[in-house]
Structures are given as structure tokens and as C-alpha cells.
Design an enzyme around this catalytic site. Structure first.
Site, PDB file in Angstrom:
ATOM      1  N   GLY A   1       0.826  -1.206   0.000  1.00  0.00           N
ATOM      2  CA  GLY A   1       0.000   0.000   0.000  1.00  0.00           C
ATOM      3  C   GLY A   1       0.860   1.256   0.000  1.00  0.00           C
ATOM      4  O   GLY A   1       0.536   2.238  -0.673  1.00  0.00           O
TER       5      GLY A   1
ATOM      6  N   ASN B   1      -6.996   4.893   9.586  1.00  0.00           N
ATOM      7  CA  ASN B   1      -6.532   3.623  10.152  1.00  0.00           C
ATOM      8  C   ASN B   1      -6.590   3.572  11.675  1.00  0.00           C
ATOM      9  O   ASN B   1      -6.647   2.493  12.245  1.00  0.00           O
ATOM     10  CB  ASN B   1      -5.117   3.298   9.660  1.00  0.00           C
ATOM     11  CG  ASN B   1      -4.183   4.469   9.755  1.00  0.00           C
ATOM     12  OD1 ASN B   1      -4.433   5.536   9.189  1.00  0.00           O
ATOM     13  ND2 ASN B   1      -3.107   4.299  10.489  1.00  0.00           N
TER      14      ASN B   1
ATOM     15  N   SER C   1      -4.019  -2.415  -0.105  1.00  0.00           N
ATOM     16  CA  SER C   1      -2.948  -3.299   0.365  1.00  0.00           C
ATOM     17  C   SER C   1      -3.501  -4.687   0.659  1.00  0.00           C
ATOM     18  O   SER C   1      -4.593  -4.823   1.216  1.00  0.00           O
ATOM     19  CB  SER C   1      -2.324  -2.706   1.633  1.00  0.00           C
ATOM     20  OG  SER C   1      -1.444  -3.642   2.215  1.00  0.00           O
ATOM     21  N   GLY C   2      -2.735  -5.713   0.313  1.00  0.00           N
ATOM     22  CA  GLY C   2      -3.189  -7.092   0.504  1.00  0.00           C
ATOM     23  C   GLY C   2      -3.297  -7.532   1.956  1.00  0.00           C
ATOM     24  O   GLY C   2      -4.270  -8.182   2.344  1.00  0.00           O
TER      25      GLY C   2
ATOM     26  N   THR D   1       9.746  -8.832 -12.408  1.00  0.00           N
ATOM     27  CA  THR D   1       9.002 -10.071 -12.612  1.00  0.00           C
ATOM     28  C   THR D   1       7.887 -10.169 -11.582  1.00  0.00           C
ATOM     29  O   THR D   1       8.121  -9.970 -10.390  1.00  0.00           O
ATOM     30  CB  THR D   1       9.959 -11.275 -12.500  1.00  0.00           C
ATOM     31  OG1 THR D   1      10.997 -11.078 -13.467  1.00  0.00           O
ATOM     32  CG2 THR D   1       9.255 -12.588 -12.761  1.00  0.00           C
TER      33      THR D   1
ATOM     34  N   CYS E   1       5.207   4.945  22.546  1.00  0.00           N
ATOM     35  CA  CYS E   1       6.472   4.895  23.287  1.00  0.00           C
ATOM     36  C   CYS E   1       7.408   3.827  22.734  1.00  0.00           C
ATOM     37  O   CYS E   1       8.596   4.066  22.563  1.00  0.00           O
ATOM     38  CB  CYS E   1       6.221   4.636  24.760  1.00  0.00           C
ATOM     39  SG  CYS E   1       5.138   5.864  25.472  1.00  0.00           S
TER      40      CYS E   1
HETATM   41  C1  LIG Z   1      -1.456  -0.268   6.343  1.00  0.00           C
HETATM   42  C2  LIG Z   1      -1.727   1.030   5.673  1.00  0.00           C
HETATM   43  C3  LIG Z   1      -0.885   1.515   4.657  1.00  0.00           C
HETATM   44  C4  LIG Z   1       0.369   0.808   4.250  1.00  0.00           C
HETATM   45  O1  LIG Z   1       0.152  -0.397   3.582  1.00  0.00           O
HETATM   46  P1  LIG Z   1       1.387  -1.411   3.474  1.00  0.00           P
HETATM   47  O2  LIG Z   1       0.927  -2.473   2.546  1.00  0.00           O
HETATM   48  O3  LIG Z   1       1.635  -1.904   4.859  1.00  0.00           O
HETATM   49  O4  LIG Z   1       2.517  -0.621   2.932  1.00  0.00           O
HETATM   50  C5  LIG Z   1      -1.211   2.707   4.044  1.00  0.00           C
HETATM   51  N1  LIG Z   1      -2.305   3.390   4.413  1.00  0.00           N
HETATM   52  C6  LIG Z   1      -3.135   2.966   5.365  1.00  0.00           C
HETATM   53  C7  LIG Z   1      -4.345   3.764   5.701  1.00  0.00           C
HETATM   54  C8  LIG Z   1      -2.873   1.776   6.035  1.00  0.00           C
HETATM   55  O5  LIG Z   1      -3.691   1.366   7.010  1.00  0.00           O
END
Ligand SMILES: *Cc1c(COP(=O)(O)O)cnc(C)c1O
Length: 396
Positions: free
Chosen positions: A73, A154, A202-203, A240, A327
Site C-alpha cells: 500500500g 486507520n 494493500s493485501g 518479474t 512509546c
Molecule cells: C497499512 C496502511 C498503509 C500501508 O500499507 P502497506 O501495505 O503496509 O505498505 C497505508 N495506508 C493505510 C491507511 C494503512 O492502514
């Protein structure tokens, strides 16, 4: 109560589902061909990649050729933002609009661009964690190249008025990108209907593996190539293909977007029960709008305690959760998201995020609601801040 094992941190990452793993395995074993090779083994890999691209496109209401696989992501966010910046700078447009509470994959990218001659406007969010589209309208200038606003936050799970923002951008001829990593699979998305120009996903947030993502780029919008090399991803992102990961993402997004509203009924019920239960404790507050939030997200500040200690105690009870206190990450500042909605540092430090899915049962919810008050009162008994609060003294 008997100890349970509850994973309530799906916003951080998710388990690879059985269905995804099963779909991936053949591409490590017999189906290991390079998708660029012309013999059957290669063609089969190519077909698997294109099949996954179709699944991702279908889940988003896009066309397959508008989907580009990336390594995560963060990469999708970087490409969308830096790519648009490069593209539009040639037309003399060097202004970007984003919000103060984006993921760092966006914020650190715009900060990088600020060091390279771009100007960035950071739109504030309300105390409910929502962006006012009017603020975006007012911030757009002649030289605005891009607006990038996250679909769902998030940490506090708030869902932004994406369609309204997209409409404003289009009216003004500005490109609109959204980081939808937290939204995909949890809310219905249709990029064409909603007028989204670019969308990152993101997967590993939807039960595929870590290290795979995708960027939707509306056709007609031509970003500069991200990785130079071979002709993969229509020549835009060489390398690839990671066939098993791509196959897994296809299966994962198909599963995640199947019956979203049905799944959300129970998840929302559980979330609401957790919110109401935890809010019965004194000196607690819900962060983020109660309704305009992801069905599985709750984020509550519990005054007088440290988020980190709470997480450690919950871990002893078998509960995996998260906090806005940082922290352990070496930063003394609490989360920029919690500060952006106006929380004081000491309140932000004592916050708890649970992100649940449909594997959480009624019994799990009861267990969490049994554990949290115990843990909170234990921590408050030991807390000098809580003691001062109770005596009505000043505290920092
Ligand atoms: C987890 C997250 C990302 C990053 O995705 P990755 O695949 O871990 O790099 C970006 N944006 C938000 C809002 C996310 O929660």
C-alpha cells in the site's frame, strides 16, 4: 472466565486466509513460470496474474487495465503522489492538498515533496475525525496538482465524504487520489461512480499476504513509470511479477468484498456493544464519529492510564489490540491522528484501538468487556496521574 485468544488488531494486519493460501500454493510449486515466458508454464502464470487483475478491478468497479500491482500500500501511495507531482509540475502545478491525519505513507511523501519545491496544504479534521469538503474547495488553487484524502482512517476508523470531495476536485480539474487501504473490503467502493482518479490498496489488510498491493489509475491518466526495466504492468512498474502474491490478492479482495453489508451487521453490533461497554467506565471517550466509521473499528481514550501498559496487560489475557501511544516506537509524541482531533497529549496516550472482524464471537465480546474494566482499574490504581486526577490536582 477462561482465557481466550482474540485478535482485535486487523487494522494493523490480518491473517492470510485458508482460501488465499490454497490459491497461492500451486504458484510456488508446479506453477512457478515467469509470466513473461511464452511456453505454457509462463502463459499459465500470466493468465493467473490477469485473472487476479480482473478480480481486483471487479471489486473496485474499475477496468482490469486500470489496475497496477505494487509491492504494498505504501508503494501505491508513493507512486500516486510522487507520480502526479512529477506529471503536473511540468504544467507548472506544484500545489498538493492532503489532510493532517493521513497515514505516514502519504504524509511522509508530501513532506518529501515539500523539500523538493512543492507546496502542501494540510486540511484539518473536525473533533469527530471528519474532513469538511468545503475546506478542500477553499484550498484548491490554480496551481493545485493533486488532492489526496484517505478513505477511512486507520486509527479512528472514520469514513470521509469521498464522493463529495471527488466531485469538487473534478469541478476544478484537479486529480483526486484516495488511500483506501482501510476501506477496501469493509465498505462498498465503486471508483468510476464515485469519481476516484487513483486508489491505493494493500493485501495484508484484507487477508492476503504482506508485500502486495495495487494502485488503480483511471484510464486516460498517465503517471510516469515507477520502476524502469521490463514491460511488466504495462511497462509502468517493471519487475518479474510476484505471481503467488498477486493470485492471493485477487482471491482475498473477491472474498472481502463478497456480502460486505451482510457481514457488517454482526460486526457493527459487536463494535457497538464494545463501545457502550467500555464507555461505562468513568473518564473515557470515543474517538471518531460514532456512525461514520468502519464497522469493526473502535478507538477509546481511557484517562489516567498508559496505552502501552494497557496493551501489555490485554496481551496477558490473550487479547491483541493497539493504541495511539507510541512509546515503543521510540517516539514520545502520541499519534498525530489523535492529536488532530484535538485530544490532549495525556488523553491520547491512554487510548485503545480494537479492530475486529466477523471471526469475533459474542463470547469474545463478553470476554473483552469482562477483562477491560479489571485491567483499567488495576492500571489506574498504580497510576500517579489517576491519583492526581481524583484529588482534583493538576497533572501533565
Ligand atoms: C497499512 C496502511 C498503509 C500501508 O500499507 P502497506 O501495505 O503496509 O505498505 C497505508 N495506508 C493505510 C491507511 C494503512 O492502514
Amino acid at each position: 472466565m477462561e482465557k481466550r485468544s482474540i485478535y482485535a488488531d486487523n487494522a494493523a494486519t490480518t491473517a492470510v486466509s485458508e482460501e488465499v493460501l490454497e490459491a497461492m500454493l500451486p504458484y510456488f510449486r508446479e506453477g512457478y513460470g515467469n509470466a513473461s515466458s511464452i511456453y505454457k508454464l509462463g502463459r499459465d502464470a500470466q493468465r493467473a496474474v490477469e485473472d487476479a487483475r480482473e478480480k481486483v478491478a471487479k471489486a473496485l468497479g474499475a477496468e482490469p487495465r486500470e489496475i497496477y500491482f505494487t509491492s504494498c500500500g505504501s508503494e501505491a501511495d508513493n507512486w500516486a503522489i510522487k507520480g502526479t507531482a512529477e506529471l503536473m509540475a511540468k504544467k507548472g502545478k506544484k500545489h498538493i492538498i492532503t489532510s493532517v491525519f493521513e497515514h505516514h505513507a502519504v504524509l511522509h511523501t508530501t513532506e518529501y515533496l515539500e523539500k523538493h519545491g512543492f507546496e502542501v496544504t494540510y486540511i484539518p479534521v473536525s473533533d469527530k475525525g471528519l474532513i469538511d469538503p468545503e475546506d478542500i474547495k477553499n484550498a484548491i488553487r490554480e496551481d493545485t496538482a493533486l488532492v489526496t484524502i484517505m478513505y477511512a482512517n486507520n486509527e479512528i476508523g472514520t469514513i470521509q465524504p469521498i464522493e463529495e470531495i471527488a466531485a469538487i476536485c473534478h469541478e476544478k480539474g484537479v486529480i483526486f487520489h484516495t488511500d483506501a487501504v482501510q476501506a477496501v473490503g469493509h465498505v462498498d467502493i465503486d471508483v468510476h461512480k464515485q469519481g476516484i482518479d487513483m486508489l491505493s490498496l494493500s493485501g495484508h489488510k484484507i487477508h492476503a499476504q504482506k508485500g502486495i498491493g495495487a494502485l488503480y489509475i483511471r484510464k486516460g491518466l498517465t503517471l510516469p513509470n515507477l520502476i524502469h526495466g521490463g514491460g511488466q504492468e504495462r511497462g509502468k512498474r517493471a519487475g518479474t511479477e510476484n505471481v503467488p502474491a498477486i493470485v492471493g490478492l485477487g482471491v482475498a479482495i473477491e472474498a472481502a468484498t463478497r456480502n460486505i453489508s451482510e457481514k457488517n451487521v454482526t460486526i457493527t453490533e459487536h463494535r457497538n456493544k464494545l463501545i457502550d461497554g467500555i464507555l461505562t467506565l468513568p473518564y473515557t471517550r470515543l474517538n471518531g464519529d460514532r456512525d461514520k466509521r468502519l464497522p469493526g473499528n473502535l478507538n477509546i481514550s481511557i484517562e489516567g492510564i498508559e496505552g502501552e501498559s494497557l496493551l501489555l496487560m490485554l496481551d496477558m489475557y490473550g487479547i491483541c489490540a493497539s493504541s495511539g501511544s507510541a512509546c515503543t516506537s521510540g517516539s514520545l509524541d502520541p499519534s498525530h491522528v489523535l492529536l488532530s482531533i484535538g485530544l490532549k497529549h495525556e488523553v491520547a496516550h491512554g487510548s485503545l484501538r480494537l479492530s475486529i472482524e466477523d471471526d469475533v464471537t459474542d463470547e469474545d465480546v463478553d470476554y473483552i468487556l469482562d477483562v477491560i474494566p479489571k485491567v483499567v482499574s488495576r492500571l489506574r490504581e498504580m497510576s500517579p496521574v489517576w491519583e492526581k486526577m481524583m484529588k482534583g490536582e493538576k497533572y501533565e
